[in-house]
Design an enzyme around this catalytic site. Structure first.
Site, mmCIF file in Angstrom:
data_model
loop_
_atom_site.group_PDB
_atom_site.id
_atom_site.type_symbol
_atom_site.label_atom_id
_atom_site.label_comp_id
_atom_site.label_asym_id
_atom_site.label_seq_id
_atom_site.Cartn_x
_atom_site.Cartn_y
_atom_site.Cartn_z
ATOM 1 N N CYS A 1 45.831 41.031 43.105
ATOM 2 C CA CYS A 1 44.892 41.895 42.407
ATOM 3 C C CYS A 1 43.785 41.071 41.760
ATOM 4 O O CYS A 1 44.067 40.155 40.989
ATOM 5 C CB CYS A 1 45.620 42.702 41.335
ATOM 6 S SG CYS A 1 44.555 43.890 40.553
ATOM 7 N N LYS B 63 52.940 40.166 47.046
ATOM 8 C CA LYS B 63 51.667 40.622 47.620
ATOM 9 C C LYS B 63 50.580 39.627 47.249
ATOM 10 O O LYS B 63 50.417 39.286 46.068
ATOM 11 C CB LYS B 63 51.320 42.014 47.085
ATOM 12 C CG LYS B 63 50.017 42.577 47.641
ATOM 13 C CD LYS B 63 49.998 44.090 47.495
ATOM 14 C CE LYS B 63 48.701 44.694 47.967
ATOM 15 N NZ LYS B 63 47.622 44.578 46.966
ATOM 16 N N ASN C 216 47.362 44.153 55.355
ATOM 17 C CA ASN C 216 46.683 45.126 54.490
ATOM 18 C C ASN C 216 45.175 44.842 54.452
ATOM 19 O O ASN C 216 44.755 43.707 54.529
ATOM 20 C CB ASN C 216 47.297 45.034 53.071
ATOM 21 C CG ASN C 216 46.497 45.783 52.021
ATOM 22 O OD1 ASN C 216 46.024 45.202 51.049
ATOM 23 N ND2 ASN C 216 46.336 47.075 52.203
ATOM 24 N N GLY C 217 44.421 45.926 54.320
ATOM 25 C CA GLY C 217 42.979 45.802 54.123
ATOM 26 C C GLY C 217 42.190 46.602 55.136
ATOM 27 O O GLY C 217 42.255 46.342 56.342
ATOM 28 N N ASP C 218 41.494 47.630 54.649
ATOM 29 C CA ASP C 218 40.561 48.396 55.497
ATOM 30 C C ASP C 218 41.228 49.097 56.671
ATOM 31 O O ASP C 218 40.579 49.338 57.692
ATOM 32 C CB ASP C 218 39.448 47.484 56.048
ATOM 33 C CG ASP C 218 38.555 46.934 54.957
ATOM 34 O OD1 ASP C 218 38.673 47.400 53.798
ATOM 35 O OD2 ASP C 218 37.753 46.032 55.247
ATOM 36 N N GLY D 253 45.936 51.574 51.575
ATOM 37 C CA GLY D 253 45.608 51.923 50.199
ATOM 38 C C GLY D 253 44.597 53.037 50.127
ATOM 39 O O GLY D 253 44.918 54.226 50.182
ATOM 40 N N ARG D 254 43.316 52.661 50.070
ATOM 41 C CA ARG D 254 42.260 53.636 49.795
ATOM 42 C C ARG D 254 42.192 54.763 50.820
ATOM 43 O O ARG D 254 41.862 55.894 50.471
ATOM 44 C CB ARG D 254 40.911 52.908 49.685
ATOM 45 C CG ARG D 254 40.803 52.098 48.390
ATOM 46 C CD ARG D 254 39.681 51.097 48.461
ATOM 47 N NE ARG D 254 39.916 50.112 49.525
ATOM 48 C CZ ARG D 254 39.046 49.201 49.893
ATOM 49 N NH1 ARG D 254 37.870 49.140 49.313
ATOM 50 N NH2 ARG D 254 39.351 48.344 50.859
HETATM 51 C C1 LIG Z 1 42.294 51.799 42.562
HETATM 52 C C2 LIG Z 1 43.026 50.597 43.080
HETATM 53 C C3 LIG Z 1 44.065 50.044 42.352
HETATM 54 C C4 LIG Z 1 44.756 48.932 42.832
HETATM 55 N N1 LIG Z 1 45.810 48.446 42.101
HETATM 56 C C5 LIG Z 1 46.556 47.440 42.624
HETATM 57 C C6 LIG Z 1 47.711 46.995 41.950
HETATM 58 O O1 LIG Z 1 48.086 47.492 40.880
HETATM 59 N N2 LIG Z 1 48.421 45.992 42.525
HETATM 60 C C7 LIG Z 1 48.049 45.401 43.720
HETATM 61 O O2 LIG Z 1 48.725 44.499 44.210
HETATM 62 N N3 LIG Z 1 46.950 45.810 44.373
HETATM 63 C C8 LIG Z 1 46.218 46.813 43.875
HETATM 64 N N4 LIG Z 1 45.144 47.274 44.568
HETATM 65 C C9 LIG Z 1 44.830 46.704 45.894
HETATM 66 C C10 LIG Z 1 45.487 47.524 47.015
HETATM 67 O O3 LIG Z 1 46.899 47.464 46.931
HETATM 68 C C11 LIG Z 1 45.065 47.015 48.410
HETATM 69 O O4 LIG Z 1 45.478 45.686 48.556
HETATM 70 C C12 LIG Z 1 43.555 47.089 48.617
HETATM 71 O O5 LIG Z 1 43.027 48.335 48.187
HETATM 72 C C13 LIG Z 1 43.193 46.885 50.098
HETATM 73 O O6 LIG Z 1 43.787 47.861 50.908
HETATM 74 P P1 LIG Z 1 42.948 49.134 51.460
HETATM 75 O O7 LIG Z 1 41.735 48.589 52.162
HETATM 76 O O8 LIG Z 1 43.889 49.824 52.405
HETATM 77 O O9 LIG Z 1 42.575 49.952 50.281
HETATM 78 C C14 LIG Z 1 44.409 48.360 44.086
HETATM 79 C C15 LIG Z 1 43.364 48.924 44.826
HETATM 80 C C16 LIG Z 1 42.675 50.031 44.347
HETATM 81 C C17 LIG Z 1 41.567 50.624 45.190
#
Ligand SMILES: Cc1cc2nc3c(=O)[nH]c(=O)nc-3n(C[C@H](O)[C@H](O)[C@H](O)COP(=O)(O)O)c2cc1C
Length: 328
Positions: free
Chosen positions: A100, A139, A200-202, A224-225
């Site tokens: 994070c 992670k 993970n990512g996008d 995630g998103r």
């Molecule tokens: C609103 C938000 C909160 C997040 N909080 C955490 C978290 O608490 N712990 C963590 O490891 N990653 C956190 N992340 C990162 C996500 O777990 C993930 O690694 C990141 O969004 C990329 O994946 P995506 O492209 O599928 O969204 C957060 C991301 C977002 C958008």
């Protein structure tokens, strides 16, 4: 795929997202096909454990197994205590956050900032793994910045320490959320260790999930998103990976009933006052990109009772239905 003794139903993970992946959202995503959903991060600062927020984050009543809780911090002793506390409160897997980039987390040298100090990484992992008798997962991002993509080194430290699975977000800490995630480093990590790797990512579609799995050789993918307002993404990816076919988007009636059920769970979990406010961002995500969505969000964000919120959801999706009928 397996994490310690837990055989997961598939290789799809809901990413931990603070303020998003609360128990109602995790349950919903699991019901719609996520094999695993990691909870929001819990601080290793025990002063915060009594707070309403942390107690809610550690609440797993009725949650399907396995229950994974993420912890964050930089002090091995405090992290070990946090792991014990969460296992005592029902966590069946402990996930350590070194991915994070949030200022709040990084300024105290936690989250992805830790990737700079691999000795400390090893000490934290050892301390947590020795503190609990449940699987510990990790992670990370691919590195500190583009010049220091030390993901392979960190993965080897993790494997050595006994980490049960490693999720890797294909960005460096310096990248924040900008640019596109890269998957070459994740492929290199997968090739260099023998523990399960989750990419993970996008990942925003079934095709992208397959592409990432093929490119990296990863054991699972984490979303995630793209799950915000679209928990069906797990159903779509699962079906596509199994059959090679794409499912049609859910009908409006199903979106409405799922959103209705989701917000009701939020009212129950947070209480009506807070639940109504937490629901606003989810309602926004579900309505994004739909005709009249912007005006709807403007209006729905202003109502102050759950009855009004529910009836506005009904009106919005009823109108979408009749607009579609007229267009047909
Ligand atoms: C609103 C938000 C909160 C997040 N909080 C955490 C978290 O608490 N712990 C963590 O490891 N990653 C956190 N992340 C990162 C996500 O777990 C993930 O690694 C990141 O969004 C990329 O994946 P995506 O492209 O599928 O969204 C957060 C991301 C977002 C958008």
């Amino acid at each position: 795929m397996k994490i310690g003794p837990f055989q997961l139903v598939n290789k799809l993970f809901l990413a931990p997202m603070a303020g998003v992946t609360d128990r109602p959202f995790r349950q919903l995503c699991k019901r719609l096909g996520a094999g695993m959903a990691v909870s929001e991060m819990v601080s290793s600062n025990s002063l915060l454990w009594g707070s309403e927020k942390t107690r809610r984050r550690a609440n797993h009543d009725g949650e399907s197994e396995p229950r994974s809780v993420q912890i964050a911090g930089a002090d091995p002793v405090l992290m070990a205590n946090a792991a014990r506390y969460n296992v005592d409160n029902g966590a069946q897997i402990i996930d350590i956050n070194m991915g994070c980039p949030a200022k709040k987390v990084c300024n105290v040298m936690a989250g992805s900032a830790l990737l700079q100090d691999t000795v400390l990484v090893g000490r934290i992992l050892d301390a947590v793994i020795h503190a609990v008798d449940v699987p510990v997962t990790l992670k990370i991002r691919t590195g500190w910045d583009k010049e220091h993509r030390n993901g392979v080194q960190v993965a080897k430290i993790a494997e050595q320490a006994g980490i049960a699975a490693l999720a890797v977000h294909g960005r460096t800490r310096a990248c924040g959320y900008s640019g596109v995630a890269e998957f070459d480093t994740i492929a290199a990590i997968k090739a260099s260790v023998n523990i399960p790797i989750i990419a993970n990512g996008d990942i925003t579609s079934p095709e992208k999930a397959k592409l990432v799995l093929d490119h990296t050789g990863a054991d699972g993918v984490m979303i995630g998103r793209a799950a915000q307002g679209n928990p069906w993404i797990f159903t779509f990816i699962e079906h596509y990976l199994r059959t090679g076919e794409k499912l049609a988007a859910p009908p409006t009636s199903e979106i409405r009933s799922t959103l209705r059920e989701h917000v009701k769970q939020l009212y129950e979990f947070y209480g009506e006052h807070v639940g109504l406010r937490v629901a606003r961002k989810h309602i926004s995500w579900y309505s994004k990109g739909r005709p009249g969505g912007a005006a709807f969000r403007h209006a729905v964000n202003r109502v102050d009772t759950v009855q009004q919120q529910l009836s506005m959801i009904d009106d919005f999706f009823d109108n979408l239905d009749s607009d579609m009928e007229q267009a047909a």
